[in-house]
Design an enzyme around this catalytic site. Structure first.
Site, short mmCIF file in Angstrom:
data_model
loop_
_atom_site.label_atom_id
_atom_site.label_comp_id
_atom_site.label_asym_id
_atom_site.label_seq_id
_atom_site.Cartn_x
_atom_site.Cartn_y
_atom_site.Cartn_z
N SER A 83 -120.41 -43.07 -107.38
CA SER A 83 -120.68 -43.73 -106.17
C SER A 83 -119.70 -45.55 -106.68
O SER A 83 -120.04 -46.22 -105.22
CB SER A 83 -121.77 -44.15 -105.56
OG SER A 83 -122.04 -43.12 -105.38
N HIS A 85 -127.98 -24.58 -128.38
CA HIS A 85 -127.01 -25.11 -127.55
C HIS A 85 -126.94 -24.98 -126.19
O HIS A 85 -126.64 -26.66 -126.00
CB HIS A 85 -125.59 -23.67 -127.28
CG HIS A 85 -124.91 -24.24 -126.23
ND1 HIS A 85 -123.96 -24.67 -126.06
CD2 HIS A 85 -124.48 -23.55 -125.11
CE1 HIS A 85 -123.51 -25.24 -125.19
NE2 HIS A 85 -123.90 -24.55 -124.42
N ARG A 133 -127.19 -12.46 -118.37
CA ARG A 133 -126.79 -13.45 -119.62
C ARG A 133 -127.75 -13.61 -120.98
O ARG A 133 -127.97 -12.89 -120.86
CB ARG A 133 -127.16 -14.83 -118.96
CG ARG A 133 -128.86 -15.07 -118.37
CD ARG A 133 -128.70 -15.72 -118.01
NE ARG A 133 -129.32 -17.68 -118.22
CZ ARG A 133 -129.81 -18.75 -118.00
NH1 ARG A 133 -130.24 -18.39 -116.84
NH2 ARG A 133 -129.95 -19.56 -118.65
N TRP A 185 -132.96 -21.77 -124.22
CA TRP A 185 -133.49 -23.42 -124.17
C TRP A 185 -135.02 -23.59 -123.09
O TRP A 185 -135.88 -24.03 -123.57
CB TRP A 185 -132.20 -24.01 -123.26
CG TRP A 185 -132.41 -24.09 -122.11
CD1 TRP A 185 -131.85 -22.99 -121.44
CD2 TRP A 185 -133.27 -25.06 -121.27
NE1 TRP A 185 -131.59 -23.60 -119.69
CE2 TRP A 185 -132.55 -24.20 -119.74
CE3 TRP A 185 -133.47 -26.52 -121.33
CZ2 TRP A 185 -133.13 -25.30 -118.27
CZ3 TRP A 185 -133.98 -27.19 -120.33
CH2 TRP A 185 -133.09 -26.82 -118.68
N ASP A 240 -130.74 -58.90 -121.52
CA ASP A 240 -131.08 -57.86 -122.26
C ASP A 240 -131.52 -56.63 -121.97
O ASP A 240 -132.47 -57.19 -120.38
CB ASP A 240 -131.56 -58.06 -124.04
CG ASP A 240 -131.09 -57.20 -124.43
OD1 ASP A 240 -131.16 -55.58 -124.86
OD2 ASP A 240 -130.22 -57.55 -125.56
N LYS A 268 -124.52 -37.16 -99.77
CA LYS A 268 -123.73 -38.17 -100.84
C LYS A 268 -122.51 -37.47 -100.56
O LYS A 268 -121.21 -38.29 -101.10
CB LYS A 268 -124.20 -37.24 -101.99
CG LYS A 268 -125.59 -38.35 -102.00
CD LYS A 268 -126.41 -38.15 -103.77
CE LYS A 268 -127.30 -39.55 -103.86
NZ LYS A 268 -126.74 -40.74 -104.31
C1 HEM Z 1 -127.76 -27.38 -104.52
C2 HEM Z 1 -128.21 -27.64 -104.36
C3 HEM Z 1 -128.90 -26.90 -106.03
C4 HEM Z 1 -129.55 -25.36 -106.08
C5 HEM Z 1 -129.43 -25.02 -104.66
C6 HEM Z 1 -129.82 -24.99 -106.78
C7 HEM Z 1 -130.15 -24.02 -107.31
C8 HEM Z 1 -130.43 -23.08 -107.68
C9 HEM Z 1 -131.38 -21.77 -108.09
C10 HEM Z 1 -131.92 -20.98 -107.37
C11 HEM Z 1 -131.05 -21.58 -109.86
C12 HEM Z 1 -132.43 -19.83 -110.51
C13 HEM Z 1 -131.36 -19.29 -110.67
C14 HEM Z 1 -132.01 -17.96 -110.35
O1 HEM Z 1 -131.71 -18.17 -112.34
O2 HEM Z 1 -131.68 -17.06 -110.43
C15 HEM Z 1 -131.17 -22.31 -110.64
C16 HEM Z 1 -130.78 -22.36 -111.10
C17 HEM Z 1 -130.55 -23.74 -112.65
N1 HEM Z 1 -129.99 -24.85 -112.09
FE1 HEM Z 1 -129.39 -25.49 -110.36
N2 HEM Z 1 -129.68 -25.89 -108.03
C18 HEM Z 1 -128.67 -26.97 -106.82
C19 HEM Z 1 -128.38 -27.90 -108.05
C20 HEM Z 1 -128.34 -28.25 -109.23
C21 HEM Z 1 -127.88 -29.15 -110.05
C22 HEM Z 1 -127.65 -30.59 -109.32
C23 HEM Z 1 -128.61 -28.82 -111.41
C24 HEM Z 1 -128.07 -29.54 -112.97
C25 HEM Z 1 -127.14 -30.44 -112.98
C26 HEM Z 1 -128.89 -27.52 -111.92
C27 HEM Z 1 -128.77 -26.65 -112.50
C28 HEM Z 1 -128.99 -25.40 -112.60
C29 HEM Z 1 -130.00 -25.15 -114.15
C30 HEM Z 1 -129.41 -25.66 -115.54
C31 HEM Z 1 -130.33 -23.27 -114.25
C32 HEM Z 1 -130.36 -22.89 -114.76
C33 HEM Z 1 -131.26 -22.52 -115.53
C34 HEM Z 1 -131.43 -21.34 -116.42
O3 HEM Z 1 -132.50 -20.17 -115.86
O4 HEM Z 1 -131.57 -21.47 -117.46
N3 HEM Z 1 -128.71 -27.08 -110.22
N4 HEM Z 1 -129.71 -23.59 -109.04
#
Ligand code: HEM
Ligand SMILES: [Cu+2]
Lengths: 293, 529
Positions: free
Chosen positions: B271, B79, B453, B144, B108, B334
């Site tokens: 935007s 997934h 999880r 993943w 193009d 933003k």
């Molecule tokens: C203010 C902006 C952001 C901060 C401060 C932030 C912070 C974090 C932190 C600290 C984790 C780790 C949590 C853990 O595993 O204990 C996390 C996980 C994750 N974040 Fe963010 N994040 C932000 C924005 C985003 C954005 C914009 C995306 C994607 C579009 C994103 C996607 C993810 C994903 C996919 C994970 C999990 C990955 C996994 O363990 O499978 N995050 N984020």
């Protein structure tokens, strides 16, 4: 809309080669995925055959695609703007290659500066060492791994040093060949291009020698711990790139013999020479961090 | 250029567009390839969605009922892979293919044949990944993120296929990104200077740079997994002097920029939509550009916030905590700019704007939970719980995916020449909005209370919340079928005809060509003032 005259961008016509290439990559992935399992687990299967088929299709695709490309370019269809697109595309491709090597250099630095010292008890890992790997000491090259596998290190004198010299010289000769092309001196162009190819081949030959030496005399193999791992993956991927670069140079050589390329029309030649300089630079970094330090 | 050559491509280009399947297999046309990417992404979205339904069905009640734990793990893994590499990324690439040449006035993409190649290798890669589920022993089941040693010592033999299919996805992304960068650098119409470039083009330019920088690192990571598993290397094995933590460093060096790859183009889309429907210019255009660039640069130095609990020196924990928090500054810029754009605008609430508004609110919630996660000491509590799942689904589903939906509503009339069905659109929006929050919001609570999880069972006290989460999940899944119906309808050319400008507040070159956009546009570059 403007009154001014702008050159039209040449939008290439449809071509069957990309889709042939897609089939090729599909076969290669299926084949390789099966072949790896079959060959390391002693299983029967068709992986090797599928892989071979995929590589053949890829070869056909490359020959066909480049032939079309060369014909179109010789027919004068390409605009200066398209030439810029190709050059920029090639530069970004080389940048992606840089990042690929960066991953392996990163692994080398991490194991060397962090993982191995930690296993020996540094930082707050005294118990890791005392309980899990008693007696393990951090040295680099890592000639004794935590589980006791031993090997000898590859020195930098001898073959590696010679190879460094060879590649550095070949970079210079490639540059001379390019200058000769720019100045329209075809004889010098052929000469220096030829020398570059020969140097590339010698490098590859010596690299094989070195691997034989590592396996037979030093006991340094792919399975002898992170020192051997980083050594073989870095030099191995570099060697693959040299092989590819040499093949590209050989193709350029034949095209030069056929009278292709001049000051204006030389993208393929330029791309090849950029690529060649790139593999040289990688080697220099590799020589410093894998062999000397 | 000689007049002979001019005539040559005159013949090749104005007349025919081959019919039937060959048109799509051989196409070098950016609009065709964009369409292919978008349909591929949508199909993958449904396939990955079906797997999410399996996950939610199993978690509907505590205890093991529907699937085996091993199969459950395969579902969470595939997934995630499909949604990231098969749905969100190709959808953005499809949008870039369609819109970037139109927005910068190019005929193009710069490298049209490579464009075809980079699309057509994708279906093969996902075929391999999906087929591996049916192998003896099953498909990939390590998440993943394929952490070693789950993917090396403890994985099944489908791992080799997984590795090579990821290689192909990477090759595809790199070629797609090179194409986008070169198009933007080299094919802008005269007068389209850097600081006149539409935001979507800017954000994609920076995204493409991120892609070329980090996809090769992912290739390196899977290669090391392959050699560790099959060829006796020990990059990720302490016995040979390696370290499983090394895997996480390499993976997240790719992984964190990757999450920005999935959100920067979304920022670009929003935007465009917010100014159009507020009938005002984008507030703070240049600060948007600089914010995007700084997010991209900072994204290279925050990766270890995914590894707070895996073992790092205190100094490193602190560094990554503060660096991560720093990223929320440009992100906040933003959000404030969008809000300021709406301030005193004459806003109308067409469907693209509805999705954009939902994006702004819900993505910000995801950003805030990200900030919570970035606080190292509390991440010790939150890490690997449903709180993380809630965080990344807010940023990815109500962020990236909602922005893609907004983009589809916004540009569908340009693509098909017909307005979308208003009734279906309303149903799609409201059903999605309500169900997505029912689905993801309670995950914050169960996560904070400690529900882990990637586990097919849970303690009894989480039962009520999980029941509602699953109901939200099924509802969200079903709502997307409305979207499917709406798109099919428009692409069958059913609906009210759209004007060239489509939206009365819309500005930009893409609105100067007729709707539907002709097969070839801007063969002579327009002049941008
Ligand atoms: C203010 C902006 C952001 C901060 C401060 C932030 C912070 C974090 C932190 C600290 C984790 C780790 C949590 C853990 O595993 O204990 C996390 C996980 C994750 N974040 Fe963010 N994040 C932000 C924005 C985003 C954005 C914009 C995306 C994607 C579009 C994103 C996607 C993810 C994903 C996919 C994970 C999990 C990955 C996994 O363990 O499978 N995050 N984020
Ligand atoms: Cu992150």
């Amino acid at each position: 809309m403007s009154e001014q005259q702008y050159e039209k961008y040449y939008v290439p016509a449809q071509s069957a080669w990309p889709i042939v290439g897609a089939v090729a990559l599909f076969l290669i992935a299926v084949g390789a995925g099966n072949f790896v399992v079959e060959s390391t687990r002693g299983k029967e299967g068709f992986g090797g055959w599928i892989l071979t088929a995929g590589l053949l299709v890829l070869l056909v695709m490359l020959v066909g695609w480049f032939r079309d490309q060369i014909e179109e370019s010789m027919a004068g269809k390409y605009s200066a703007q398209l030439g810029r697109s190709y050059r920029q595309g090639m530069s970004w491709f080389i940048f992606s290659e840089v990042m690929f090597f960066a991953a392996f250099f990163g692994a080398l630095f991490y194991t060397r500066m962090i993982a191995v010292p930690w296993l020996a008890g540094e930082s707050n890992n005294a118990m890791t060492n005392a309980v899990l790997w008693p007696g393990f000491e951090a040295i680099w090259p890592l000639t004794t791994t935590p589980d006791g596998t031993t090997t000898q290190a590859m020195g930098w004198m001898g073959l590696p040093l010679i190879n460094t010299a060879i590649l550095l010289i070949s970079s210079v000769t490639a540059h001379f060949a390019h200058v000769a092309l720019e100045e329209g001196k075809r004889g010098r162009l052929k000469l220096f291009l030829g020398i570059t190819i020969v140097l590339g081949l010698i490098f590859l030959f010596l690299q094989v020698e070195e691997y034989v030496h590592a396996y037979r005399d030093l006991g340094l193999t792919l399975t002898s711990g992170v020192y051997g791992n980083t050594f073989f993956l870095l030099t191995g991927f570099h060697g693959l790139h040299v092989t590819l670069g040499t093949l590209m140079l050989i193709i350029m050589f034949f095209r030069v013999l056929k009278g292709h390329f001049n000051k204006e029309n030389q993208f393929a030649f330029q791309a090849t020479s950029w690529y060649w300089h790139f593999v040289d630079v990688v080697w220099v970094i590799l020589f410093v961090f894998v062999y000397i330090l | 250029m000689s007049s002979v050559a001019d005539d040559l491509h005159h013949d090749e280009h104005h007349d025919h567009k081959p019919a039937g399947i060959m048109r799509w297999l051989l196409t070098t046309n950016h609009k065709d390839i964009g369409t292919l990417y978008l349909w591929f992404a949508f199909i993958m979205f449904l396939v990955g969605g079906a797997m999410a339904m399996v996950i939610r069905a199993e978690l509907f009640q505590p205890g093991l009922q529907i699937v085996e734990p091993n199969f459950f793990n395969q579902m969470t893994t595939v997934h995630g892979l499909i949604m990231v590499f098969g749905a969100v990324m190709p959808a953005f690439t499809g949008l870039a293919n369609w819109m970037v040449p139109l927005m910068i006035g190019a005929p193009d993409m710069a490298l049209p044949r490579m464009n075809n190649w980079s699309f057509w290798i994708l279906p093969g890669a996902f075929l391999i990944l999906l087929a591996s589920l049916f192998l003896e022993g099953g498909g990939p089941n390590f998440g993943w993120t394929f952490y070693a040693p789950l993917s090396t010592t403890y994985s099944n033999d489908s791992t080799a296929l997984f590795v090579f299919s990821v290689h192909i996805m990477g090759i595809s992304s790199i070629m797609g990104a090179i194409n986008v960068i070169v198009t933007i650098f080299n094919m802008r119409a005269p007068g389209m200077t850097w600081m006149k470039m539409p935001m979507f083009v800017w954000t994609w330019l920076i995204t493409a740079f991120l892609l070329i920088a980090v996809m090769p690192v992912l290739a390196g990571a899977v290669t090391m997994v392959l050699t560790d598993k099959y060829f006796g290397t020990s990059f990720f094995d302490a016995a040979g002097g390696g370290d499983p933590v090394l895997f996480q460093h390499i993976f997240w060096f790719f992984g964190h920029p990757e999450v920005y790859i999935m959100i920067l183009p979304a920022f670009g889309i929003i935007s465009h939509i917010v100014p159009t429907f507020s009938r005002k210019k984008l507030f703070g255009y240049s600060s948007m550009v600089y914010a995007t660039a700084s997010i991209a640069l900072l994204s290279f130095i925050v990766w270890a916030h995914h590894m707070f609990t895996t073992g790092m020196p205190l100094f490193a924990e602190m560094f990554f905590m503060f660096a991560t928090m720093l990223i929320s500054v440009p992100t906040g810029v933003k959000v404030f700019n969008w809000v300021a754009t709406m301030w005193r605008g004459s806003i109308s609430y067409e469907m693209p704007m509805m999705f954009a508004l939902a994006f702004i609110v819900l993505f910000t919630i995801g950003g805030f939970s990200g900030l919570m996660l970035a606080i190292t000491p509390v991440d010790f509590q939150y890490h690997d719980t449903y709180f993380v799942v809630a965080h990344f689904h807010y940023v990815l589903v109500t962020g990236a995916v909602f922005s893609i939906m907004a983009a589809v509503y916004y540009w569908l009339p340009k693509w098909c020449g017909k307005m979308y069905d208003q009734t279906l659109a309303q149903w799609h929006f409201w059903c999605s909005l309500i169900s997505v929050n029912l689905l993801f919001f309670p995950m914050h609570f169960v996560g904070l209370a400690g529900m882990p999880r990637r586990i097919p069972d849970y303690a009894l006290q989480f039962a009520d919340f999980n029941k509602w989460i699953s109901i939200g999940g099924f509802a969200f899944g079903l709502s997307q079928l409305i979207f499917l119906a709406l798109i099919i309808k428009a692409s069958r050319k059913i609906g009210e005809p759209a004007t060239a400008q489509v939206w009365d507040g819309a500005e930009g070159l893409e609105w100067e060509v007729p709707s539907p956009a002709p097969y070839h546009t801007f063969e002579t570059p327009p002049e941008v003032k």
